[in-house]
Write a protein that holds these residues in place. Structure first.
Motif, PDB file in Angstrom:
ATOM      1  N   PHE A 108       0.704  -1.242  -0.048  1.00  0.00           N
ATOM      2  CA  PHE A 108      -0.039   0.012   0.027  1.00  0.00           C
ATOM      3  C   PHE A 108       0.782   1.378   0.073  1.00  0.00           C
ATOM      4  CE2 PHE A 108      -3.333   2.707   2.139  1.00  0.00           C
ATOM      5  CZ  PHE A 108      -3.973   3.241   1.008  1.00  0.00           C
ATOM      6  N   ASN A 109       1.650   1.421  -0.887  1.00  0.00           N
ATOM      7  CA  ASN A 109       2.510   2.717  -1.354  1.00  0.00           C
ATOM      8  C   ASN A 109       3.286   3.049  -0.151  1.00  0.00           C
ATOM      9  OD1 ASN A 109       0.720   2.705  -3.481  1.00  0.00           O
ATOM     10  ND2 ASN A 109      -0.456   3.613  -2.189  1.00  0.00           N
ATOM     11  N   VAL A 138       8.729  -8.249  -1.557  1.00  0.00           N
ATOM     12  CA  VAL A 138       7.789  -7.977  -2.149  1.00  0.00           C
ATOM     13  C   VAL A 138       7.193  -6.397  -1.868  1.00  0.00           C
ATOM     14  CG1 VAL A 138       5.212  -8.304  -2.643  1.00  0.00           C
ATOM     15  CG2 VAL A 138       6.515 -10.055  -2.413  1.00  0.00           C
ATOM     16  N   ILE A 139       7.035  -5.610  -2.742  1.00  0.00           N
ATOM     17  CA  ILE A 139       6.470  -4.254  -2.543  1.00  0.00           C
ATOM     18  C   ILE A 139       5.148  -4.011  -3.397  1.00  0.00           C
ATOM     19  CG2 ILE A 139       6.964  -1.844  -3.419  1.00  0.00           C
ATOM     20  CD1 ILE A 139       9.768  -1.918  -2.622  1.00  0.00           C
ATOM     21  N   GLU A 140       4.289  -3.381  -2.916  1.00  0.00           N
ATOM     22  CA  GLU A 140       3.143  -3.146  -3.485  1.00  0.00           C
ATOM     23  C   GLU A 140       3.133  -1.302  -3.532  1.00  0.00           C
ATOM     24  OE1 GLU A 140      -1.683  -2.716  -3.399  1.00  0.00           O
ATOM     25  OE2 GLU A 140      -0.696  -3.175  -1.493  1.00  0.00           O
ATOM     26  N   LEU A 198       4.850  11.925   0.775  1.00  0.00           N
ATOM     27  CA  LEU A 198       5.500  10.494  -0.103  1.00  0.00           C
ATOM     28  C   LEU A 198       6.431  10.783  -0.708  1.00  0.00           C
ATOM     29  CD1 LEU A 198       1.718   9.074  -0.550  1.00  0.00           C
ATOM     30  CD2 LEU A 198       3.193   8.097   1.246  1.00  0.00           C
ATOM     31  N   ARG A 199       7.431  10.084  -1.011  1.00  0.00           N
ATOM     32  CA  ARG A 199       8.587  10.233  -1.876  1.00  0.00           C
ATOM     33  C   ARG A 199       7.851   9.280  -3.228  1.00  0.00           C
ATOM     34  NH1 ARG A 199      12.725   7.976  -4.416  1.00  0.00           N
ATOM     35  NH2 ARG A 199      14.067   9.889  -5.616  1.00  0.00           N
ATOM     36  N   LEU A 200       7.675   9.742  -4.309  1.00  0.00           N
ATOM     37  CA  LEU A 200       7.112   8.914  -5.339  1.00  0.00           C
ATOM     38  C   LEU A 200       8.125   8.424  -6.070  1.00  0.00           C
ATOM     39  CD1 LEU A 200       3.997  11.049  -6.696  1.00  0.00           C
ATOM     40  CD2 LEU A 200       4.337   9.572  -4.764  1.00  0.00           C
ATOM     41  N   ALA A 201       8.214   7.068  -6.683  1.00  0.00           N
ATOM     42  CA  ALA A 201       9.221   6.587  -7.420  1.00  0.00           C
ATOM     43  C   ALA A 201       8.632   5.631  -8.443  1.00  0.00           C
ATOM     44  CB  ALA A 201      10.405   5.728  -6.645  1.00  0.00           C
ATOM     45  N   TYR A 202       9.008   5.446  -9.705  1.00  0.00           N
ATOM     46  CA  TYR A 202       8.679   4.684 -10.758  1.00  0.00           C
ATOM     47  C   TYR A 202       9.357   3.189 -10.429  1.00  0.00           C
ATOM     48  CZ  TYR A 202       6.378   8.445 -13.160  1.00  0.00           C
ATOM     49  OH  TYR A 202       5.510   9.539 -13.249  1.00  0.00           O
TER      50      TYR A 202
END
Length: 245
Positions: A108-109, A138-140, A198-202
């Motif tokens: 969950f991010n 595992v990352i969601e 939140l720090r966003l990353a692709y």
């Protein structure tokens, strides 16, 4: 976000309301993770109120947790079976349980709660330290959309009811990759704010973090049922294993 304090963003009030609106994918998440655990033990980074850990334990997987917020853990302890999850308090990018697991997961991010690239890399390294030789991490995470918004700012209607509305007000900084987001509830009973950073990353950036940590991508899916990950996917479930020579 001026005045934001990450130490209180998951404090008492959040812990009491965190489970009020289930995401609806808990059963699918548990089924996916239980299959990967394959009878072994699991460790959840940011275990929170036990949204996933408790039903995963009921599915037969022994689950430990790492959590920064005592309030969230206290809420989990109030639930049936909540006292059966062993929790190590602290930052998921740093603390260790002293054990190895066949499955470490972060859903969950939540990796976005680590607000720098260095901290996110350390999270991968910490996951690797907790893995058995054949274990997986595992990352969601959602695929970021804020970077594509005009002027990197937006207001979304998240809920629209007869007696109130819910808005998501966001501002994204492309330099730090940090999204400041405030979920606002306006209703007959007043006004409520729920801010988060939140720090966003692709996904490719996560893959590079994994390589730094001695891991490599094994699988990537667009959903908990093994849906293909494509350019149209709104989220990714990435499974990492130890890199082999």
């Amino acid at each position: 976000m001026k005045g934001f304090d990450p130490r209180t963003s998951f404090g008492y009030e959040t812990s009491q309301n965190y489970d009020a609106h289930p995401l609806g994918d808990e059963e699918d998440t548990v089924g996916f993770l239980a299959g990967l655990a394959d009878g072994g033990d699991a460790l959840e980074f940011a275990v929170g109120t036990g949204r996933i850990a408790l039903p995963l334990r009921e599915a037969g997987v022994r689950v430990d947790g790492v959590e920064l917020s005592q309030d969230m853990v206290d809420r989990m302890r109030e639930k049936p079976g909540g006292d059966r999850i062993e929790v190590t308090m602290g930052d998921m990018s740093q603390v260790t349980t002293g054990r190895a697991y066949g499955l470490v997961y972060l859903v969950f991010n939540t990796i976005g709660n680590l607000l720098t690239q260095d901290d996110q890399v350390r999270c991968f390294e910490n996951a690797a330290r907790h893995l058995t030789d054949d274990g997986v991490f595992v990352i969601e995470c959602r695929v970021p959309t804020a970077p594509a918004r005009p002027d990197h700012r937006y207001v979304d209607v998240e809920r629209l009811d007869v007696d109130g509305v819910g808005l998501g007000v966001g501002r994204y900084d492309p330099v730090t990759q940090v999204l400041d987001l405030n979920h606002i509830r306006l209703g007959a009973d007043g006004l409520a704010f729920n801010p988060i950073r939140l720090r966003l990353a692709y996904p490719p950036e996560f893959d590079l973090m994994a390589r730094i940590a001695g891991l490599r991508l094994r699988d990537r899916w667009g959903g908990w049922h093994g849906e293909p990950y494509t350019a149209a996917s709104g989220r990714h479930i990435s499974v990492y294993e130890r890199a082999r020579d």
